[in-house]
Design a protein around this motif. Sequence first.
Motif, PDB file in Angstrom:
ATOM      1  N   VAL A   1     -11.166 -11.397  33.600  1.00 21.06           N
ATOM      2  CA  VAL A   1      -9.825 -10.947  33.265  1.00 21.06           C
ATOM      3  C   VAL A   1      -9.175 -10.361  34.507  1.00 21.06           C
ATOM      4  CG1 VAL A   1      -8.507  -9.360  31.806  1.00 21.06           C
ATOM      5  CG2 VAL A   1     -10.612 -10.359  30.942  1.00 21.06           C
ATOM      6  N   ARG A   2      -7.880 -10.617  34.678  1.00 10.26           N
ATOM      7  CA  ARG A   2      -7.117 -10.028  35.778  1.00 10.26           C
ATOM      8  C   ARG A   2      -6.285  -8.878  35.213  1.00 10.26           C
ATOM      9  NH1 ARG A   2      -6.474 -12.877  40.519  1.00 10.26           N
ATOM     10  NH2 ARG A   2      -7.551 -14.876  40.528  1.00 10.26           N
ATOM     11  N   ILE A   3      -6.305  -7.751  35.918  1.00  9.68           N
ATOM     12  CA  ILE A   3      -5.561  -6.562  35.497  1.00  9.68           C
ATOM     13  C   ILE A   3      -4.661  -6.145  36.660  1.00  9.68           C
ATOM     14  CG2 ILE A   3      -5.710  -4.154  34.800  1.00  9.68           C
ATOM     15  CD1 ILE A   3      -8.536  -4.758  33.780  1.00  9.68           C
ATOM     16  N   LYS A   4      -3.400  -5.894  36.363  1.00 11.68           N
ATOM     17  CA  LYS A   4      -2.483  -5.396  37.379  1.00 11.68           C
ATOM     18  C   LYS A   4      -2.929  -3.984  37.760  1.00 11.68           C
ATOM     19  CE  LYS A   4       0.725  -8.597  37.777  1.00 11.68           C
ATOM     20  NZ  LYS A   4       0.823  -9.302  39.027  1.00 11.68           N
ATOM     21  N   ALA A   5      -3.153  -3.762  39.032  1.00 10.22           N
ATOM     22  CA  ALA A   5      -3.601  -2.440  39.488  1.00 10.22           C
ATOM     23  C   ALA A   5      -2.542  -1.393  39.202  1.00 10.22           C
ATOM     24  CB  ALA A   5      -3.921  -2.489  40.972  1.00 10.22           C
ATOM     25  N   SER A   6      -1.286  -1.790  39.209  1.00  3.90           N
ATOM     26  CA  SER A   6      -0.211  -0.830  38.955  1.00  3.90           C
ATOM     27  C   SER A   6      -0.256  -0.284  37.526  1.00  3.90           C
ATOM     28  CB  SER A   6       1.145  -1.493  39.213  1.00  3.90           C
ATOM     29  OG  SER A   6       1.309  -2.633  38.394  1.00  3.90           O
ATOM     30  N   SER A   7      -0.948  -0.973  36.626  1.00  2.00           N
ATOM     31  CA  SER A   7      -1.030  -0.511  35.241  1.00  2.00           C
ATOM     32  C   SER A   7      -2.114   0.541  35.034  1.00  2.00           C
ATOM     33  CB  SER A   7      -1.279  -1.691  34.294  1.00  2.00           C
ATOM     34  OG  SER A   7      -2.587  -2.197  34.471  1.00  2.00           O
ATOM     35  N   LEU A   8      -2.893   0.801  36.087  1.00  2.00           N
ATOM     36  CA  LEU A   8      -3.983   1.788  35.985  1.00  2.00           C
ATOM     37  C   LEU A   8      -3.531   3.168  36.378  1.00  2.00           C
ATOM     38  CD1 LEU A   8      -6.843  -0.347  37.475  1.00  2.00           C
ATOM     39  CD2 LEU A   8      -6.374   0.083  35.095  1.00  2.00           C
TER      40      LEU A   8
ATOM     41  N   PHE B   1      -6.381   0.459  47.059  1.00  2.00           N
ATOM     42  CA  PHE B   1      -6.102  -0.682  47.921  1.00  2.00           C
ATOM     43  C   PHE B   1      -5.331  -1.764  47.166  1.00  2.00           C
ATOM     44  CE2 PHE B   1      -7.357  -4.881  49.520  1.00  2.00           C
ATOM     45  CZ  PHE B   1      -6.966  -4.788  50.848  1.00  2.00           C
ATOM     46  N   LYS B   2      -5.767  -2.059  45.945  1.00  2.00           N
ATOM     47  CA  LYS B   2      -5.107  -3.093  45.140  1.00  2.00           C
ATOM     48  C   LYS B   2      -3.688  -2.683  44.783  1.00  2.00           C
ATOM     49  CE  LYS B   2      -8.299  -6.230  44.789  1.00  2.00           C
ATOM     50  NZ  LYS B   2      -8.065  -7.634  45.119  1.00  2.00           N
ATOM     51  N   LYS B   3      -3.471  -1.387  44.477  1.00  4.38           N
ATOM     52  CA  LYS B   3      -2.121  -0.904  44.176  1.00  4.38           C
ATOM     53  C   LYS B   3      -1.228  -1.035  45.405  1.00  4.38           C
ATOM     54  CE  LYS B   3      -3.006   2.476  40.527  1.00  4.38           C
ATOM     55  NZ  LYS B   3      -2.987   3.912  40.188  1.00  4.38           N
ATOM     56  N   LYS B   4      -1.763  -0.641  46.549  1.00  2.32           N
ATOM     57  CA  LYS B   4      -1.015  -0.675  47.804  1.00  2.32           C
ATOM     58  C   LYS B   4      -0.585  -2.102  48.151  1.00  2.32           C
ATOM     59  CE  LYS B   4      -1.504   0.935  52.563  1.00  2.32           C
ATOM     60  NZ  LYS B   4      -2.415   1.562  53.517  1.00  2.32           N
ATOM     61  N   ASN B   5      -1.453  -3.064  47.859  1.00  2.59           N
ATOM     62  CA  ASN B   5      -1.178  -4.464  48.196  1.00  2.59           C
ATOM     63  C   ASN B   5      -0.611  -5.259  47.019  1.00  2.59           C
ATOM     64  OD1 ASN B   5      -2.045  -4.561  50.987  1.00  2.59           O
ATOM     65  ND2 ASN B   5      -4.048  -4.073  50.161  1.00  2.59           N
ATOM     66  N   ASN B   6      -0.313  -4.550  45.931  1.00  2.25           N
ATOM     67  CA  ASN B   6       0.264  -5.175  44.735  1.00  2.25           C
ATOM     68  C   ASN B   6      -0.544  -6.394  44.281  1.00  2.25           C
ATOM     69  OD1 ASN B   6       2.122  -5.318  42.663  1.00  2.25           O
ATOM     70  ND2 ASN B   6       3.439  -6.708  43.780  1.00  2.25           N
ATOM     71  N   SER B   7      -1.860  -6.224  44.197  1.00  4.78           N
ATOM     72  CA  SER B   7      -2.714  -7.317  43.749  1.00  4.78           C
ATOM     73  C   SER B   7      -3.447  -6.964  42.467  1.00  4.78           C
ATOM     74  CB  SER B   7      -3.719  -7.729  44.818  1.00  4.78           C
ATOM     75  OG  SER B   7      -4.001  -6.766  45.730  1.00  4.78           O
ATOM     76  N   ASP B   8      -4.052  -7.963  41.881  1.00  2.92           N
ATOM     77  CA  ASP B   8      -4.764  -7.805  40.612  1.00  2.92           C
ATOM     78  C   ASP B   8      -6.215  -7.406  40.852  1.00  2.92           C
ATOM     79  OD1 ASP B   8      -2.460  -8.731  39.426  1.00  2.92           O
ATOM     80  OD2 ASP B   8      -3.240 -10.743  39.068  1.00  2.92           O
ATOM     81  N   LEU B   9      -6.741  -6.658  39.907  1.00  5.91           N
ATOM     82  CA  LEU B   9      -8.181  -6.398  39.863  1.00  5.91           C
ATOM     83  C   LEU B   9      -8.791  -7.473  38.980  1.00  5.91           C
ATOM     84  CD1 LEU B   9      -8.143  -2.585  39.241  1.00  5.91           C
ATOM     85  CD2 LEU B   9      -9.262  -3.693  41.145  1.00  5.91           C
ATOM     86  N   VAL B  10      -9.896  -8.018  39.401  1.00 11.30           N
ATOM     87  CA  VAL B  10     -10.577  -9.033  38.610  1.00 11.30           C
ATOM     88  C   VAL B  10     -11.850  -8.400  38.064  1.00 11.30           C
ATOM     89  CG1 VAL B  10     -11.607 -11.331  38.626  1.00 11.30           C
ATOM     90  CG2 VAL B  10      -9.622 -10.848  40.069  1.00 11.30           C
ATOM     91  N   VAL B  11     -11.945  -8.360  36.736  1.00 15.45           N
ATOM     92  CA  VAL B  11     -13.079  -7.722  36.071  1.00 15.45           C
ATOM     93  C   VAL B  11     -13.625  -8.632  34.985  1.00 15.45           C
ATOM     94  CG1 VAL B  11     -12.242  -5.381  36.509  1.00 15.45           C
ATOM     95  CG2 VAL B  11     -11.593  -6.535  34.418  1.00 15.45           C
ATOM     96  N   MET B  12     -14.801  -8.302  34.488  1.00 16.55           N
ATOM     97  CA  MET B  12     -15.353  -9.033  33.371  1.00 16.55           C
ATOM     98  C   MET B  12     -15.229  -8.168  32.130  1.00 16.55           C
ATOM     99  SD  MET B  12     -18.892 -11.095  32.872  1.00 16.55           S
ATOM    100  CE  MET B  12     -18.372 -12.323  34.024  1.00 16.55           C
ATOM    101  N   LYS B  13     -14.648  -8.726  31.075  1.00 18.49           N
ATOM    102  CA  LYS B  13     -14.471  -8.002  29.818  1.00 18.49           C
ATOM    103  C   LYS B  13     -14.899  -8.919  28.683  1.00 18.49           C
ATOM    104  CE  LYS B  13     -11.001  -5.478  27.214  1.00 18.49           C
ATOM    105  NZ  LYS B  13      -9.595  -5.061  27.175  1.00 18.49           N
TER     106      LYS B  13
END
Length: 53
Positions: A46-53, A29-41
């Motif tokens: 931290v925000r991660i570009k879904a396209s980088s996964l 879903f995040k890749k399709k909508n070109n949005s960031d994943l928000v995670v705890m690290k």
Amino acid sequence: MREHKTTTTPTQKKIIEAMDQVSEKLIEFKKKNNSDLVVMKDGKIVRIKASSL
């Protein structure tokens, strides 16, 4: 030291499988909508570009 045997019940296995499916669908879903994943690290948000996964 005592050894603890870890066993996973069938219900726990189903829950883990469902959580895996949810995370896969979320990434899709995040890749399709070109949005960031928000995670705890390391205790930080931290925000991660879904396209980088």
